[in-house]
Design a protein around this motif. Structure first.
Motif, PDB file in Angstrom:
ATOM      1  N   THR A 436       0.823  -1.216   0.000  1.00 15.03           N
ATOM      2  CA  THR A 436       0.000   0.000   0.000  1.00 15.03           C
ATOM      3  C   THR A 436       0.857   1.265   0.000  1.00 15.03           C
ATOM      4  OG1 THR A 436      -0.135  -0.063   2.411  1.00 15.03           O
ATOM      5  CG2 THR A 436      -1.926  -1.105   1.202  1.00 15.03           C
ATOM      6  N   ASP A 444      -5.541   0.020  -3.915  1.00 11.90           N
ATOM      7  CA  ASP A 444      -5.091  -0.003  -2.519  1.00 11.90           C
ATOM      8  C   ASP A 444      -4.299  -1.273  -2.192  1.00 11.90           C
ATOM      9  OD1 ASP A 444      -6.877   1.092   0.493  1.00 11.90           O
ATOM     10  OD2 ASP A 444      -4.918   1.582  -0.355  1.00 11.90           O
TER      11      ASP A 444
ATOM     12  N   PRO B   2      -2.771   4.493  -1.376  1.00  9.28           N
ATOM     13  CA  PRO B   2      -4.192   4.803  -1.210  1.00  9.28           C
ATOM     14  C   PRO B   2      -4.515   6.148  -1.866  1.00  9.28           C
ATOM     15  CG  PRO B   2      -2.995   5.152   0.838  1.00  9.28           C
ATOM     16  CD  PRO B   2      -2.042   4.487  -0.107  1.00  9.28           C
TER      17      PRO B   2
END
Lengths: 490, 49
Positions: A436, A444, B2
């Motif tokens: 990540t 993700d 992310p």
């Protein structure tokens, strides 16, 4: 002013009888046996204003990676701090090898394999009385605990503040096993830290406590002998007691003592320089970050856990330790602890594997170079697939022949340049579990992996690599033909 | 990596970024790493997603 270690700027001998297992003893040994490895900064520096990391970065730009001791740092109050800072300990494989008692010349494959061997061992720790524990020489509790008295380092421009970036220890409430892992702790107040965790072992321990609305005891081991931290890099399954595994790194029992806050219910390393004790508050969250992470990019500001400190334990002459995260000091920790286990897994299927290396050019994690004496075509991809399966951080694998040293990157790149045709020798795998923290990864969880087969084909003739005859290489002694002073000059 | 969003601090006008799932469109006040100003994201002069 930075200067090489001299009789007037050394860390000094370790006074205690367990000298071999203290940070001070390790630095002292380096100063004695390898003075070129240690540099002292004797001018005052302000770690909270990037003075420390600016020195390290300047050295890095000159391709210098010494262990640096800052003799006169300021604390967060802005006052002279009695604790010097030691940092950049892990920036070279040679120092990591010496931390485990190996010779510097064993720093390549030897270090990887020895780590893997010790990682399989367990040595039960030994509990000693507080009177025999140097970490208990100075103890502060309650309001006497003040993080502002420490020289906590602020590392990079967008970091949210000074961070402690060493190892946190927690204890599984079910098995009683201790888990040690590098976790970042953001300074928030005299007795308050922000804590970031990825969903790994310590995260699981906190989760168990939070489900019962209980605080989680945590001990932050800020300074100890480097073998302690190298041992905490292990990839053992959840439930393995890290104190026992770390003992195997020392090749003797890790000495522990009762913590100040919890007594025998939670043990802390007796020979550490500095250990903070506190609680991860249950179901309490605050914003934390950004913080520069190992890939060399910033982890974003997030909603994270909070730690409330209860005690500070330290040696009277404690040294404060820090890792230069996102630089070789940090990257080295990603590489050799995994190389040995990857090598061993490959060897079970491709017995002619000669070496495995995770280069720091890819932050010690994302690239893997594998050298094999290929017997049949197809073995290279077998080896590569094993490496990818063994470690989800690994993203690009290059397999080379046995004549290529995977620890010499220029040789690996030469093999890619002269033995690879992209339409036949490069494979892309999609939707594979990645990291990540890989800034290039768009999902993700999943990313793409690549295998580069830079080996010569077995089934058809291939041109031979040029070489100076081994007879001549053995007969010619460089030092006999080129005077030492000239060799030193070039 | 992310998903992130960039934020401009309304006080010092420097930019930093935040975790999208954790913080975007939430009541959490953001904290500028440069000037330590805490602010609701709605007060940022510029947000880049």
């Amino acid at each position: 002013m930075a200067q090489a270690a001299s009789p007037t700027t050394t860390i000094g001998p370790a006074p205690d009888s367990f000298a071999a297992f203290s940070l001070r003893s390790f630095i002292h040994r380096l100063e004695r046996e390898h003075p070129e490895q240690v540099v002292h900064v004797t001018e005052p520096v302000n770690p909270a204003r990037f003075d420390v990391t600016a020195v390290l970065k300047h050295l890095e730009l000159r391709r210098k990676y010494p262990l640096v001791v800052f003799d006169r740092p300021l604390d967060l109050h802005g006052r002279p701090c009695p604790l010097p800072i030691a940092t950049n300990l892990y920036a070279t494989r040679e120092r990591c090898a010496m931390a485990l008692g190996l010779r510097p010349q064993d720093a390549m494959l030897g270090l990887s394999l020895e780590y893997a061997r010790r990682e399989e061992q367990r040595i039960a720790p030994e509990v000693v009385d507080g009177a025999e524990a140097p970490v208990k020489e100075v103890v502060r509790t309650g309001d006497q605990v003040d993080l502002r008295e420490l020289p906590i380092v602020r590392h990079h421009d967008m970091d949210a503040g000074p961070y402690i970036d060493m190892t946190s220890v927690m204890r599984d409430p079910d098995s009683g096993a201790y888990n040690a892992a590098f976790l970042r702790n953001m300074y928030k107040g005299p007795r308050k830290l922000g804590l970031h965790m990825s969903p790994r072992h310590n995260w699981q321990i906190v989760r168990k406590h939070e489900l019962k609305d209980e605080p989680t005891p945590v001990a932050i081991v800020v300074s100890h002998h480097p073998a302690f931290y190298i041992g905490s890099l292990n990839v053992a399954p959840f439930g393995v007691d890290d104190y026992a595994l770390i003992g195997s790194m020392f090749e003797r029992p890790l000495r522990l003592t009762f913590s100040t806050t919890w007594g025998e219910k939670f043990l802390i390393p007796a020979d550490a320089d500095l250990v903070l004790e506190g609680h991860v508050l249950p179901n309490v969250r605050e914003v934390e970050g950004p913080f520069g992470e190992f890939p060399g990019t910033y982890g974003p500001q997030r909603v994270r856990w909070v730690v409330e400190l209860t005690a500070l334990n330290r040696r009277s002459d404690a040294i404060y330790q820090d890792v230069f995260v996102g630089h070789p000091d940090n990257w080295m920790m990603g590489s050799f602890p995994k190389e040995g286990s990857i090598y061993n897994r490959i060897k079970g299927v491709v017995p002619t594997v000669k070496g495995v290396h995770l280069p720091i050019s890819a932050v010690g994690r994302f690239h893997c170079y594998i050298s094999i004496d290929k017997r049949v075509d197809g073995e290279s991809k077998q080896a590569a697939l094993i490496a990818l399966g063994a470690c989800d951080f690994v993203k690009h694998v290059v397999v080379v022949d046995g004549d290529i040293d995977p620890f010499r990157e220029e040789e690996v790149l030469w093999a890619i340049a002269t033995r690879v045709q992209a339409d036949e020798d490069v494979d892309i795998l999609k939707n594979v579990k990645g990291s990540t923290l890989d800034p290039s990864q768009r999902d993700d969880i999943m990313g793409a992996k690549m295998i580069i087969d830079a080996t010569r084909p077995v089934r058809r003739p291939f041109e031979a690599r040029i070489e100076v005859p081994a007879e001549a290489m053995g007969r010619i002694e460089l030092e006999r033909l080129i005077p030492p002073e000239q060799l030193r000059r070039i | 990596m992310p998903r992130i969003f960039w934020v401009t601090c309304p006080r010092c006008l420097k930019r930093f970024y935040c975790h999208y799932d954790d913080l975007r469109h939430t009541k959490w006040e953001l904290r500028c790493p440069y000037c330590e100003h805490q602010f609701p994201q709605e007060t940022s002069p510029r947000i880049e997603e």
